[in-house]
Design an enzyme around this catalytic site. Structure first.
Site, PDB file in Angstrom:
ATOM      1  N   ASP A 229     134.857   9.409  37.085  1.00 15.19           N
ATOM      2  CA  ASP A 229     134.017   8.992  38.212  1.00 15.19           C
ATOM      3  C   ASP A 229     133.529   7.571  37.952  1.00 15.19           C
ATOM      4  O   ASP A 229     132.611   7.353  37.161  1.00 15.19           O
ATOM      5  CB  ASP A 229     132.789   9.907  38.353  1.00 15.19           C
ATOM      6  CG  ASP A 229     133.061  11.070  39.264  1.00 15.19           C
ATOM      7  OD1 ASP A 229     134.080  11.040  39.975  1.00 15.19           O
ATOM      8  OD2 ASP A 229     132.256  12.016  39.240  1.00 15.19           O
ATOM      9  N   LEU A 230     134.114   6.652  38.656  1.00 20.89           N
ATOM     10  CA  LEU A 230     133.838   5.237  38.441  1.00 20.89           C
ATOM     11  C   LEU A 230     132.337   4.940  38.500  1.00 20.89           C
ATOM     12  O   LEU A 230     131.678   5.252  39.472  1.00 20.89           O
ATOM     13  CB  LEU A 230     134.567   4.436  39.531  1.00 20.89           C
ATOM     14  CG  LEU A 230     134.606   2.928  39.324  1.00 20.89           C
ATOM     15  CD1 LEU A 230     135.403   2.567  38.100  1.00 20.89           C
ATOM     16  CD2 LEU A 230     135.159   2.264  40.562  1.00 20.89           C
ATOM     17  N   ASP A 231     131.800   4.318  37.477  1.00 25.11           N
ATOM     18  CA  ASP A 231     130.402   3.886  37.454  1.00 25.11           C
ATOM     19  C   ASP A 231     129.415   5.030  37.621  1.00 25.11           C
ATOM     20  O   ASP A 231     128.278   4.827  38.023  1.00 25.11           O
ATOM     21  CB  ASP A 231     130.136   2.830  38.547  1.00 25.11           C
ATOM     22  CG  ASP A 231     130.856   1.530  38.243  1.00 25.11           C
ATOM     23  OD1 ASP A 231     131.276   1.351  37.085  1.00 25.11           O
ATOM     24  OD2 ASP A 231     131.004   0.723  39.155  1.00 25.11           O
ATOM     25  N   GLU A 232     129.867   6.255  37.325  1.00 28.80           N
ATOM     26  CA  GLU A 232     128.967   7.387  37.492  1.00 28.80           C
ATOM     27  C   GLU A 232     128.815   8.161  36.185  1.00 28.80           C
ATOM     28  O   GLU A 232     128.346   9.285  36.189  1.00 28.80           O
ATOM     29  CB  GLU A 232     129.484   8.320  38.603  1.00 28.80           C
ATOM     30  CG  GLU A 232     129.425   7.755  39.993  1.00 28.80           C
ATOM     31  CD  GLU A 232     128.001   7.732  40.556  1.00 28.80           C
ATOM     32  OE1 GLU A 232     127.210   8.644  40.247  1.00 28.80           O
ATOM     33  OE2 GLU A 232     127.691   6.782  41.311  1.00 28.80           O
TER      34      GLU A 232
END
Lengths: 287, 287, 287, 287
Positions: A229-232
């Site tokens: 999960d990109l940037d999460e």
């Protein structure tokens, strides 16, 4: 968990398991059994997940084998995940970079100045421009041209370096390529990314321009674990700094880079000292 | 250490003694013996003094007597100073005040709003003007005219209230009289004062005017224990806020009062939760 | 722009128009024409919109009519929006509230303590519980039961108070009802709201719980102008504070309320001093 | 005030004089006379000294001679001290260093990364160890052995470099020698020093050890002008960072060095942008 300096006398242990009464007593009993004297101890019981976390440092004259001999049975009985390390041992850390030098520069300088306990065997980049910087700090540098067709090659090279060099931490120091899900999985829990953060958040390109357009009064940075999960990923460290209406997008970017550098270095320091534990999607950070 | 709510199920223990191997194991063993489950634990070994400090919270269904029965022998064996309390029990807190209302207001509001776990049996002042404020919060108020000839009377009244009401903490909320050495001794380790703080520091009257004259960029506040050394007691909490050349002495004072209020309330919260321990002239603060 | 105290001698003027050479010269010329001496001046030329903004304070012995006689022609020639006020005149400010008292308390206390230059003719709430608080500060209080069927009545009452009392600022001090587009329009540029802010942001209910679940390290608050776009109005002030994994959702909420109160009061102070100007969707804040 | 790039089109002017009505009007009139459009303007009237300060940036297509032709008569009439420069022109900056590299490193990196608009013709040190660092940034380096007998020689070399290279700013980047009163006089208003700052302050050697012993919760740094009064010059910038009881003197020093570097670089940036003016012993800083 094997083969450290047998002459070390300061150790750090992290351990997590399902919470239940008596864990501190058991773990500290193993330290007593290893003739250890605890110098630092932090623990946390998560109400959210029912998990228990402990980090302790202790001094002992006994060798690692004797310590493990005491701790391993306790960890087994608790069904715990655990780790032991010598306090201050430099963590083998691979830096991934692109064009932007501010984070790489900050990491290499702090490493050089003994403010960060890491050893960097390689800076691996998809651009050539940070070679001179790496040379200055006597850190090997390698760049590869990355386009969609060569991205898999680059990622294989990352995995190869991790395995050959025994890399324990991968730092994405403004590395601007999205990692494949496979690489994210491979690096799970041992890769840290940095990105700018705003109140409120902004989606899409050129966030400093958006932040300026919206007239935000604070800009910040978040260091987090890499996940698919990109940037999460789980948050490790965050900082903000005050800005105002007169700051141009270009000035916001300069201010933002400064806080990105500092925040990433803080996260690397915390990780390298085994102060960051994972409780599902959130971190326990024993400052 | 006696007579708390026997139906409580969350306890907080603080303990300090000379450092030596095995303390955590012994103390946690007593908690296990009391059927307790530790929910929070912090410890610190002072390199400066060789002292050991621990604070732990735990849950148990057993009554206080059973807990003390486990902990007292351990504390005795360690030669430790220790304390046990129910988590969240309001601390009996006497507020001393003069004319300035900002700190008193902040303390009473936070108490009222359940942000501070204290019970205030009395606001005792050398001025009359804060009576209405105390009334609003339904807190008894008493004022006495203090001049050099009546100062000893006032201080006797302080000691009397402390003893009659079982006061556990005395907060000097901008109380502007210097305490006698006798009263300082009487209140040692259980009285908190607040004062403004500057970089660099200023001696003498009207410090906000001096800070303005010197063009300082930060002003702050320090909450500390009361000792006979005026404004030199062990530091509990400090904060600063940014100011600039355009802030008049009057504005600096308003900003300063704001940070004084917040800092004092933070210190009271930390103390009321038994998070502040003393290691000689410095505090150990288990946040 | 009419009928202030003719004996005042400190004035504040704000003016904005399309940027072009010579504006400062013209405006300062009008001040010279009014025998004024500028004590504070800030200006900003927006690269984004091509607009020019100026705020100046000046002292003069001449009456308001003479000042306006000088400034009005200049403003006309520039096609400018402008305002003149007496420095320090309390702004007529309506507070809208619901159950939560922290922001109302902070506003009333600071008003009472002369830290905020506002006059509050009424606290208008959809709950009864803050009556005692308002009474204490001698501020009229009025509550109405608001359900979908009575919401329009409540909003009509807001507009009525604004018009009858000459209200210049409406503060939503944790007023928990969504304003109708009509009321948003009616209050445009003169209503301030406060809401919690996180890095990253969270949508939906119970954001403190979400923030805890995500392990954020900073929580904050944003004060902004009310617009029909919920929580997306131009930002006036923002602050954050550090938290950690051990802070429960309940503790996060207490910390959050504290920073909400402070941030809202700062925004009200800035607005009441005519320091907040609008440049499209962003604010120019002349600190 | 002579011979800048005649093709520049953004100028910065600073001016100070005794306050009186009409200064802004006169100065802005000169800008109008030079076909200039003001893009940034800040002014301040000091209640303390009765002095007036203004900084303005403006764009014009006219050459410097035409601007000076407009401004000089105004400045003469006002009896003002004033300066004109091209916006963004790198300031010729001499760095004085000793052994500690953190501040030098930070300054050179930011200069290299275009975050600081300075040109460093030389790093002059009383130790040899920072040569490699200077080489990396392609900045000339020179070291001299300084003992009491050779100190005057070193200071003569400083003055010589200042004069020969047209140095406009001297930065003491942890230069550990006390400057002679003569050199302080020579450098008055154009030399910046950095030192650690504490709440409260500490006298004497090893302040980080003292700060640890006293249990301070904040440590900071102050950048100030060099004067003959050691560490008492007008303050330009200050910052603090939070620490706690567990930070060793060595860790405090690392944290302190970080904040020293940042604070010094901020002060250099402010000075290089002509944002720092002197009002007696205090600075006016137009952020």
């Amino acid at each position: 968990m094997t083969g450290f300096d047998e002459t070390a006398d300061q150790w750090v242990v992290t351990l997590s398991c399902k919470d239940r009464p008596g864990i501190v007593h058991k773990v500290s009993g193993a330290v007593v059994g290893a003739d250890g004297n605890i110098t630092e101890l932090q623990q946390f019981s998560s109400q959210d997940t029912g998990n228990f976390f402990i980090r302790l440092q202790f001094a002992t004259a006994l060798p690692q084998s004797a310590i493990v001999g005491q701790l391993a049975p306790v960890a087994d009985e608790l069904g715990a995940t655990w780790q032991i390390d010598v306090v201050g041992r430099p963590l083998r850390t691979l830096i991934l970079a692109s064009k932007a030098g501010h984070c790489v520069q900050d990491l290499l300088f702090r490493t050089h100045a003994d403010q960060l306990s890491v050893h960097v065997p390689l800076v691996l980049s998809n651009h050539e421009n940070l070679r001179e910087l790496s040379d200055f700090y006597h850190v090997p540098f390698e760049s590869h041209y990355v386009v969609p067709e060569t991205k898999a090659d680059f990622e294989r090279r990352v995995m190869q370096v991790v395995e050959e060099q025994g890399v324990e931490l991968v730092v994405l120091a403004r590395y601007m390529q999205i990692l494949s899900p496979q690489l994210c999985d491979f690096l799970q829990g041992r890769a840290i990314n940095i990105h700018h953060s705003f109140l409120p958040g902004f989606k899409g390109a050129n966030p400093y321009r958006q932040a300026h357009a919206r007239g935000v009064k604070l800009i910040g940075a978040t260091a987090h674990f890499v996940t698919a999960d990109l940037d999460e990923g789980p948050i490790i460290e965050q900082n903000v700094v005050r800005v105002d209406h007169a700051d141009s997008p270009r000035q916001l970017m300069a201010i933002g880079q400064d806080i990105e550098s500092r925040t990433l270095s803080q996260a690397v320091r915390l990780f390298s000292e085994h102060r960051v534990l994972l409780d599902g999607v959130r971190t326990i950070v024993f400052q």
